[in-house]
Design a protein around this motif. Sequence first.
Motif, PDB file in Angstrom:
ATOM      1  N   TYR A 120       6.811 -29.592  36.205  1.00 55.90           N
ATOM      2  CA  TYR A 120       7.905 -28.621  36.101  1.00 55.90           C
ATOM      3  C   TYR A 120       8.505 -28.484  34.709  1.00 55.90           C
ATOM      4  N   ALA A 121       7.943 -29.114  33.711  1.00 51.92           N
ATOM      5  CA  ALA A 121       8.517 -29.063  32.358  1.00 51.92           C
ATOM      6  C   ALA A 121       8.235 -27.741  31.650  1.00 51.92           C
ATOM      7  N   THR A 122       7.337 -26.932  32.177  1.00 49.47           N
ATOM      8  CA  THR A 122       7.070 -25.648  31.521  1.00 49.47           C
ATOM      9  C   THR A 122       8.247 -24.686  31.658  1.00 49.47           C
ATOM     10  N   ILE A 123       9.043 -24.853  32.694  1.00 48.20           N
ATOM     11  CA  ILE A 123      10.215 -23.984  32.868  1.00 48.20           C
ATOM     12  C   ILE A 123      11.257 -24.282  31.781  1.00 48.20           C
ATOM     13  N   PRO A 124      11.671 -25.554  31.582  1.00 48.36           N
ATOM     14  CA  PRO A 124      12.592 -25.816  30.473  1.00 48.36           C
ATOM     15  C   PRO A 124      11.982 -25.469  29.114  1.00 48.36           C
ATOM     16  N   ALA A 125      10.677 -25.643  28.972  1.00 49.13           N
ATOM     17  CA  ALA A 125      10.025 -25.283  27.706  1.00 49.13           C
ATOM     18  C   ALA A 125      10.146 -23.789  27.456  1.00 49.13           C
ATOM     19  N   GLU A 126       9.943 -22.989  28.497  1.00 48.96           N
ATOM     20  CA  GLU A 126      10.078 -21.533  28.357  1.00 48.96           C
ATOM     21  C   GLU A 126      11.509 -21.165  27.990  1.00 48.96           C
ATOM     22  N   ILE A 127      12.465 -21.789  28.628  1.00 49.49           N
ATOM     23  CA  ILE A 127      13.874 -21.513  28.311  1.00 49.49           C
ATOM     24  C   ILE A 127      14.173 -21.903  26.866  1.00 49.49           C
ATOM     25  N   TRP A 128      13.657 -23.049  26.433  1.00 47.94           N
ATOM     26  CA  TRP A 128      13.888 -23.536  25.078  1.00 47.94           C
ATOM     27  C   TRP A 128      13.326 -22.585  24.024  1.00 47.94           C
ATOM     28  N   VAL A 129      12.056 -22.194  24.178  1.00 49.15           N
ATOM     29  CA  VAL A 129      11.473 -21.305  23.166  1.00 49.15           C
ATOM     30  C   VAL A 129      12.086 -19.914  23.225  1.00 49.15           C
ATOM     31  N   HIS A 130      12.498 -19.484  24.415  1.00 48.47           N
ATOM     32  CA  HIS A 130      13.159 -18.177  24.529  1.00 48.47           C
ATOM     33  C   HIS A 130      14.512 -18.193  23.837  1.00 48.47           C
ATOM     34  N   ARG A 131      15.295 -19.238  24.067  1.00 45.93           N
ATOM     35  CA  ARG A 131      16.620 -19.334  23.426  1.00 45.93           C
ATOM     36  C   ARG A 131      16.527 -19.453  21.912  1.00 45.93           C
ATOM     37  N   ARG A 132      15.448 -20.036  21.422  1.00 49.14           N
ATOM     38  CA  ARG A 132      15.253 -20.147  19.965  1.00 49.14           C
ATOM     39  C   ARG A 132      14.691 -18.859  19.367  1.00 49.14           C
ATOM     40  N   ALA A 188      10.454 -13.602  21.055  1.00 50.61           N
ATOM     41  CA  ALA A 188      10.919 -12.245  20.761  1.00 50.61           C
ATOM     42  C   ALA A 188       9.800 -11.419  20.145  1.00 50.61           C
ATOM     43  N   GLY A 189       9.916 -10.135  20.325  1.00 50.19           N
ATOM     44  CA  GLY A 189       8.989  -9.223  19.680  1.00 50.19           C
ATOM     45  C   GLY A 189       7.844  -8.789  20.569  1.00 50.19           C
ATOM     46  N   GLN A 190       6.984  -7.996  19.970  1.00 51.22           N
ATOM     47  CA  GLN A 190       5.836  -7.422  20.663  1.00 51.22           C
ATOM     48  C   GLN A 190       4.555  -8.111  20.188  1.00 51.22           C
ATOM     49  N   TRP A 191       3.456  -7.716  20.781  1.00 51.09           N
ATOM     50  CA  TRP A 191       2.163  -8.196  20.326  1.00 51.09           C
ATOM     51  C   TRP A 191       1.862  -7.591  18.962  1.00 51.09           C
ATOM     52  N   ARG A 192       1.266  -8.361  18.081  1.00 50.57           N
ATOM     53  CA  ARG A 192       0.923  -7.897  16.731  1.00 50.57           C
ATOM     54  C   ARG A 192      -0.413  -7.158  16.776  1.00 50.57           C
ATOM     55  N   VAL A 193      -0.357  -5.878  17.115  1.00 48.54           N
ATOM     56  CA  VAL A 193      -1.582  -5.104  17.258  1.00 48.54           C
ATOM     57  C   VAL A 193      -1.979  -4.378  15.978  1.00 48.54           C
ATOM     58  N   ALA A 194      -1.071  -4.343  15.025  1.00 47.15           N
ATOM     59  CA  ALA A 194      -1.370  -3.675  13.752  1.00 47.15           C
ATOM     60  C   ALA A 194      -1.584  -4.729  12.671  1.00 47.15           C
ATOM     61  N   PRO A 195      -2.451  -4.430  11.707  1.00 49.04           N
ATOM     62  CA  PRO A 195      -2.614  -5.362  10.585  1.00 49.04           C
ATOM     63  C   PRO A 195      -1.286  -5.530   9.842  1.00 49.04           C
ATOM     64  N   GLU A 196      -1.085  -6.699   9.284  1.00 47.24           N
ATOM     65  CA  GLU A 196       0.156  -6.992   8.581  1.00 47.24           C
ATOM     66  C   GLU A 196       0.328  -6.101   7.352  1.00 47.24           C
TER      67      GLU A 196
END
Length: 155
Positions: free
Chosen positions: A82-94, A98-106
Motif C-alpha cells: 500500500y505504499a504506492t498511494i502515499p508515494a503518489e500523494i507525495w510526488v503529486h504534492r511536490r 504536473a504538466g502534460q506528456w512531452r510530445v514535442a522536441p525541446e
Amino acid sequence: MLRTPLSLFRTLAFAEAVSWTLLIAGLIVRAITGWAPAVSIAGGIHGFVFLSYGATVVLVALNNRWRAAPTAVALICAIVPYATIPAEIWVHRRGMLAGQWRVAPEADVADARWYDAPLAWLLRRPWLLFAGILIAVIAIFAVLLLIGPPGGAKS
C-alpha cells in the motif's frame, strides 16, 4: 483517463494497492482453506501490476525529469504493501506529476536530454508506446515466472 502523467501514475499506484489486497486475500484464503491456487492467481496479478507500476514510474520520471532519488523512492514503494498511494500523494504534492506528456522536441537545447527525441516520438504514438511497454512487462514477467517465486518453491 491516462492523458497526463498524473492520471497514469495515479491509476497504476491505485492498481498496485489493489493488487496487494488481492495477494493478501489469496494468502488468507490459502491459510484458511489450503487452496494454494488462490496465491498463484493473486500473485500473478500482483506481479504483473507491480511490473506495470515500475514501468509507469520510469516513464513518468523520464517525462517529468525526476531526479534519481524520487524515482528510486517511487519504485521502492511498490515493495511495501500500500505504499504506492502515499508515494503518489507525495510526488503529486511536490508538483512532480504536473504538466502534460512531452510530445514535442525541446525548444531549449540547454534543457534537452539524450532521450527527449525518442521519448517524444513514442509519446506521439501512444499505442506503439503502450504495446512496447506491454511486451517488455510480459517478457520480464515470463522470465520471473521461469525463475520461480520469491524465496523459492516449497518442496
